[in-house]
Scaffold this motif. Structure first.
Motif, mmCIF file in Angstrom:
data_model
loop_
_atom_site.group_PDB
_atom_site.id
_atom_site.type_symbol
_atom_site.label_atom_id
_atom_site.label_comp_id
_atom_site.label_asym_id
_atom_site.label_seq_id
_atom_site.Cartn_x
_atom_site.Cartn_y
_atom_site.Cartn_z
ATOM 1 N N SER A 74 0.814 -1.041 -0.046
ATOM 2 C CA SER A 74 0.001 0.086 -0.123
ATOM 3 C C SER A 74 0.719 1.270 -0.103
ATOM 4 O O SER A 74 0.354 2.174 -0.845
ATOM 5 C CB SER A 74 -0.886 -0.065 1.296
ATOM 6 N N CYS A 78 0.714 4.057 -2.793
ATOM 7 C CA CYS A 78 0.164 5.172 -2.870
ATOM 8 C C CYS A 78 1.459 6.268 -3.050
ATOM 9 O O CYS A 78 1.118 7.643 -3.957
ATOM 10 C CB CYS A 78 -0.273 5.328 -1.311
ATOM 11 N N HIS A 82 0.781 8.176 -6.645
ATOM 12 C CA HIS A 82 -0.204 9.465 -6.365
ATOM 13 C C HIS A 82 -0.127 10.465 -7.456
ATOM 14 O O HIS A 82 -1.326 10.973 -7.585
ATOM 15 C CB HIS A 82 0.103 9.998 -4.837
ATOM 16 N N VAL A 126 -6.428 7.732 -9.255
ATOM 17 C CA VAL A 126 -7.074 6.877 -8.684
ATOM 18 C C VAL A 126 -7.834 6.167 -9.906
ATOM 19 O O VAL A 126 -7.626 4.867 -10.326
ATOM 20 C CB VAL A 126 -8.128 7.378 -7.669
ATOM 21 N N LEU A 135 -7.558 -0.756 -6.318
ATOM 22 C CA LEU A 135 -7.193 -0.124 -4.853
ATOM 23 C C LEU A 135 -7.857 -0.508 -3.652
ATOM 24 O O LEU A 135 -9.051 -0.610 -3.934
ATOM 25 C CB LEU A 135 -7.054 1.325 -5.165
ATOM 26 N N ASP A 138 -8.467 2.465 1.520
ATOM 27 C CA ASP A 138 -7.592 3.196 2.086
ATOM 28 C C ASP A 138 -6.539 4.017 1.299
ATOM 29 O O ASP A 138 -6.229 4.946 1.413
ATOM 30 C CB ASP A 138 -7.002 2.781 3.372
ATOM 31 N N GLU A 139 -6.192 3.110 0.035
ATOM 32 C CA GLU A 139 -5.347 3.649 -0.708
ATOM 33 C C GLU A 139 -5.781 4.573 -1.758
ATOM 34 O O GLU A 139 -5.346 5.446 -2.316
ATOM 35 C CB GLU A 139 -4.727 2.346 -1.773
ATOM 36 N N ALA A 142 -6.390 7.860 0.274
ATOM 37 C CA ALA A 142 -5.080 8.501 0.250
ATOM 38 C C ALA A 142 -4.588 9.103 -0.963
ATOM 39 O O ALA A 142 -4.067 10.385 -0.912
ATOM 40 C CB ALA A 142 -4.045 7.389 0.586
ATOM 41 N N ILE A 143 -4.859 8.329 -2.073
ATOM 42 C CA ILE A 143 -4.308 9.172 -3.352
ATOM 43 C C ILE A 143 -5.251 10.104 -3.790
ATOM 44 O O ILE A 143 -4.779 11.193 -4.084
ATOM 45 C CB ILE A 143 -4.196 7.985 -4.332
ATOM 46 N N HIS A 146 -4.482 13.330 -1.216
ATOM 47 C CA HIS A 146 -2.817 13.637 -1.207
ATOM 48 C C HIS A 146 -2.523 14.932 -1.300
ATOM 49 O O HIS A 146 -1.818 15.455 -0.454
ATOM 50 C CB HIS A 146 -2.092 12.600 -2.015
ATOM 51 N N ALA A 168 -4.076 8.012 4.268
ATOM 52 C CA ALA A 168 -4.127 9.438 3.734
ATOM 53 C C ALA A 168 -3.334 10.308 4.325
ATOM 54 O O ALA A 168 -2.757 11.037 3.738
ATOM 55 C CB ALA A 168 -5.671 9.605 3.759
ATOM 56 N N LEU A 171 0.446 9.799 3.511
ATOM 57 C CA LEU A 171 0.883 10.254 2.090
ATOM 58 C C LEU A 171 0.620 11.600 1.961
ATOM 59 O O LEU A 171 1.750 12.107 1.440
ATOM 60 C CB LEU A 171 -0.052 9.639 0.983
#
Length: 191
Positions: A74, A78, A82, A126, A135, A138-139, A142-143, A146, A168, A171
């Motif tokens: 992960s 990320c 990102h 994403v 994904l 949470d990934e 986060a992306i 970010h 998140a 990142l």
């Protein structure tokens, strides 16, 4: 080792999810490894995007990785991906600048934005990733978030995402540190 070599090494050693090989193959067909990370702020130079991505990964691992709670795959996804939205996003253009020494106007290169797919920033990354591999929630969060307060969206949503998804926050912090502290002096077009 070049930033591209380091990116590919981190990617292939840590990201093994279904579709990851196809995503890397697609990335290699874009300008991701030669593009800048920005037009004038950080890593605004050839190879800047990959340099920034590796910097964010290293910062995230050094500062925020907790072996008991965090997933190496992960973190790699990320940090490295990102800003995938910046592939095929910039073009080299020229503008006239007066040379202080000679007083003559000269054409100088600079990076301009040419966004042919205006889908937003984090959400575009994403979207592009998920064309190849899924994904985790949470990934994706986060992306998507970010950029934190630098994004043009309502603060309530980013705050809610940060409250629910520690990845998140990690990142975002790594992106900030890489951009404003670690990448100083990388803001000129180099050809």
């Amino acid at each position: 080792m070049t930033a591209k070599d380091e990116f590919i090494k981190i990617y292939t050693e840590n990201i093994t999810r279904k579709g990851s090989a196809e995503l890397l193959e697609w990335i290699q067909k874009t300008d991701f490894f030669t593009a800048p990370a920005s037009t004038k702020y950080h890593c605004a130079c050839e190879n800047g995007l990959v340099m920034h991505s590796v910097s964010v990964y290293n910062t995230m691992i050094e500062k925020h990785f907790d072996e008991e709670n965090d997933n190496p795959e992960s973190f790699a996804i990320c940090a490295l991906l990102h800003d995938l939205c910046k592939a095929q996003f910039y073009k080299v253009s020229t503008r006239n600048v007066k040379n202080d020494e000679t007083g003559q106007w000269e054409k100088v290169p600079y990076y301009a934005i040419e966004d042919t797919f205006p889908y937003g920033h984090g959400e575009k990354s994403v979207f592009l990733i998920e064309r190849f591999m899924r994904l985790k929630l949470d990934e994706a969060m986060a992306i998507r978030w970010h950029m934190g307060g630098f994004d043009d969206n309502n603060g309530f949503y980013v705050s809610n995402a940060y409250d629910r998804y520690p990845l998140a926050v990690k990142l975002h912090l790594a992106d900030l540190e890489s951009t404003y502290l670690r990448e100083k002096g990388t803001s000129a077009v180099r050809r």
